[in-house]
Design an enzyme around this catalytic site. Structure first.
Site, PDB file in Angstrom:
ATOM      1  N   ASP A  18      62.970 -74.876  70.546  1.00  0.00           N
ATOM      2  CA  ASP A  18      63.072 -76.043  69.671  1.00  0.00           C
ATOM      3  C   ASP A  18      62.040 -77.071  70.118  1.00  0.00           C
ATOM      4  O   ASP A  18      62.358 -78.087  70.737  1.00  0.00           O
ATOM      5  CB  ASP A  18      64.493 -76.609  69.765  1.00  0.00           C
ATOM      6  CG  ASP A  18      64.798 -77.608  68.657  1.00  0.00           C
ATOM      7  OD1 ASP A  18      64.035 -77.663  67.685  1.00  0.00           O
ATOM      8  OD2 ASP A  18      65.812 -78.317  68.769  1.00  0.00           O
ATOM      9  N   GLU A  89      59.208 -77.781  58.328  1.00  0.00           N
ATOM     10  CA  GLU A  89      60.119 -78.550  57.477  1.00  0.00           C
ATOM     11  C   GLU A  89      59.408 -79.262  56.330  1.00  0.00           C
ATOM     12  O   GLU A  89      58.339 -79.849  56.497  1.00  0.00           O
ATOM     13  CB  GLU A  89      60.867 -79.586  58.333  1.00  0.00           C
ATOM     14  CG  GLU A  89      62.050 -80.193  57.633  1.00  0.00           C
ATOM     15  CD  GLU A  89      63.151 -80.571  58.617  1.00  0.00           C
ATOM     16  OE1 GLU A  89      64.079 -81.264  58.203  1.00  0.00           O
ATOM     17  OE2 GLU A  89      63.090 -80.149  59.785  1.00  0.00           O
ATOM     18  N   LYS A 125      61.960 -75.102  56.116  1.00  0.00           N
ATOM     19  CA  LYS A 125      63.184 -75.840  56.415  1.00  0.00           C
ATOM     20  C   LYS A 125      63.433 -76.909  55.365  1.00  0.00           C
ATOM     21  O   LYS A 125      62.523 -77.674  55.016  1.00  0.00           O
ATOM     22  CB  LYS A 125      63.097 -76.506  57.788  1.00  0.00           C
ATOM     23  CG  LYS A 125      63.122 -75.545  58.955  1.00  0.00           C
ATOM     24  CD  LYS A 125      62.971 -76.259  60.282  1.00  0.00           C
ATOM     25  CE  LYS A 125      64.226 -76.978  60.705  1.00  0.00           C
ATOM     26  NZ  LYS A 125      64.081 -77.547  62.078  1.00  0.00           N
ATOM     27  N   THR A 149      68.671 -76.744  57.343  1.00  0.00           N
ATOM     28  CA  THR A 149      68.898 -77.542  58.538  1.00  0.00           C
ATOM     29  C   THR A 149      69.784 -78.751  58.237  1.00  0.00           C
ATOM     30  O   THR A 149      70.246 -78.933  57.109  1.00  0.00           O
ATOM     31  CB  THR A 149      67.543 -77.977  59.130  1.00  0.00           C
ATOM     32  OG1 THR A 149      67.762 -78.581  60.409  1.00  0.00           O
ATOM     33  CG2 THR A 149      66.813 -78.945  58.208  1.00  0.00           C
ATOM     34  N   PHE A 171      74.192 -77.889  63.453  1.00  0.00           N
ATOM     35  CA  PHE A 171      73.929 -78.757  64.592  1.00  0.00           C
ATOM     36  C   PHE A 171      75.184 -78.897  65.446  1.00  0.00           C
ATOM     37  O   PHE A 171      76.251 -79.218  64.934  1.00  0.00           O
ATOM     38  CB  PHE A 171      73.471 -80.135  64.112  1.00  0.00           C
ATOM     39  CG  PHE A 171      72.014 -80.182  63.720  1.00  0.00           C
ATOM     40  CD1 PHE A 171      71.409 -79.119  63.079  1.00  0.00           C
ATOM     41  CD2 PHE A 171      71.258 -81.301  63.985  1.00  0.00           C
ATOM     42  CE1 PHE A 171      70.064 -79.163  62.718  1.00  0.00           C
ATOM     43  CE2 PHE A 171      69.916 -81.361  63.631  1.00  0.00           C
ATOM     44  CZ  PHE A 171      69.320 -80.298  63.002  1.00  0.00           C
TER      45      PHE A 171
END
Length: 312
Positions: A18, A89, A125, A149, A171
């Site tokens: 990440d 993203e 994303k 996400t 998350f």
């Protein structure tokens, strides 16, 4: 023989970095890598990138194009270091615009193709809003793989699976943050961690109903969360926690097991039910909105940086 927790985790879960830090990716050799506006901003602020960013800023037609070029250039560099997916993203500005998200995704994939990176390597994303999920539904039909996400609630997970998303990023740490703020004296250790419990519920639901969508836990606050999700399809982990896993020895026990699930039918979740469920889930509603705002704030900082370089 390497008996670190990281080595053991890699035997049961695909480990994803990440980060946009190339050195960290080289060191930990993850399967995939994920980026987001905050991580792209961090990577863009590195001094050794400044000269290249200035060139991109001046060559681009506008700041929007410059932001896309930076994201794709960093993603291209990452793609040379990992064998699997690289997640890029779409702007948080588009979180509630299905058609604009689809258009932007195609543009990013075309930009990657010009850099020699095929669509099969990229996950686009989008935030797990209703509009983002429906954009993912169409993108998957178009042959563009997606990563949904900012996923905090079970309704989001159900809708993502219905849409056929390649991967979701529920998350963990941010869910824990919310519950700690609501109940500062609560015991959230181990399996009491609400973020861990959320990912386990989603994982078991997906496997029980035969969904192909990959579950990738994200946003970890501590090693304990990672340990309690060992066996999840994928886990995306920051360099700091990857380092801790690499340095610690001991036995890591599998906690999630897809083989233990027995399949059953699932009913699709329509828009009214999705919106009601999100409205009814205070945590998911709060954290989704907050996440979009935070990602957008970091994108604006990147835009300001590129704007200044453009004028030099």
């Amino acid at each position: 023989m390497n008996n670190s927790l990281l080595a053991q985790l890699k035997e049961m879960t695909k480990v994803v970095a990440d980060t946009g830090d190339l050195e960290a990716i080289r060191r930990f050799r993850p399967e995939d890598a994920t980026t987001n506006p905050s991580l792209i901003l961090q990577a863009a602020q590195q001094e050794d990138r400044r000269e290249r960013l200035a060139v991109i800023a001046r060559e681009s037609a506008d700041i929007d194009e410059a932001v896309d070029r930076v994201a794709v250039e960093i993603g291209t560099e990452i793609s040379e270091l990992v064998p699997g997916f690289v997640s890029t993203e779409v702007s948080s500005r588009l979180s509630f615009d299905r058609d604009a998200t689809i258009k932007k995704a195609h543009s990013l994939i075309e930009r990657y193709a010009r850099n020699g990176v095929g669509a099969e390597r990229i996950l686009i994303k989008t935030a797990s809003t209703w509009e983002g999920i429906q954009a993912a539904r169409q993108l998957e039909r178009d042959g563009i793989r997606t990563n949904l996400t900012l996923l905090f609630g079970f309704a989001q997970a159900r809708a993502c699976a219905d849409a056929g998303a390649t991967l979701i990023s529920p998350f963990v740490g941010r869910i824990l943050d919310w519950h700690k703020a609501q109940n500062p004296d609560g015991d959230f250790s181990g399996e009491n961690d609400p973020g861990v419990a959320s990912v386990k519920r989603i994982f078991e639901y997906y496997k029980a109903h035969g969904y192909a969508t990959i579950v990738m836990g994200a946003s970890f606050r501590n090693l304990d969360e990672i340990k309690h999700l060992a066996g999840c399809d994928r886990l995306t982990i920051s360099p700091a926690l990857l380092n801790e896993l690499d340095e610690q020895q001991g036995h890591l026990e599998r906690q999630l097991n897809a083989a233990a699930a027995s399949e059953s039918a699932a009913s699709p979740l329509g828009e009214p039910d999705f919106r009601w469920a999100m409205n009814d889930d205070e945590m998911a509603n709060d954290k989704l909105a907050e996440g979009i705002r935070k990602f957008m704030a970091d994108q604006k900082k990147l835009e300001e940086l590129l704007g200044k370089l453009r004028q030099q």
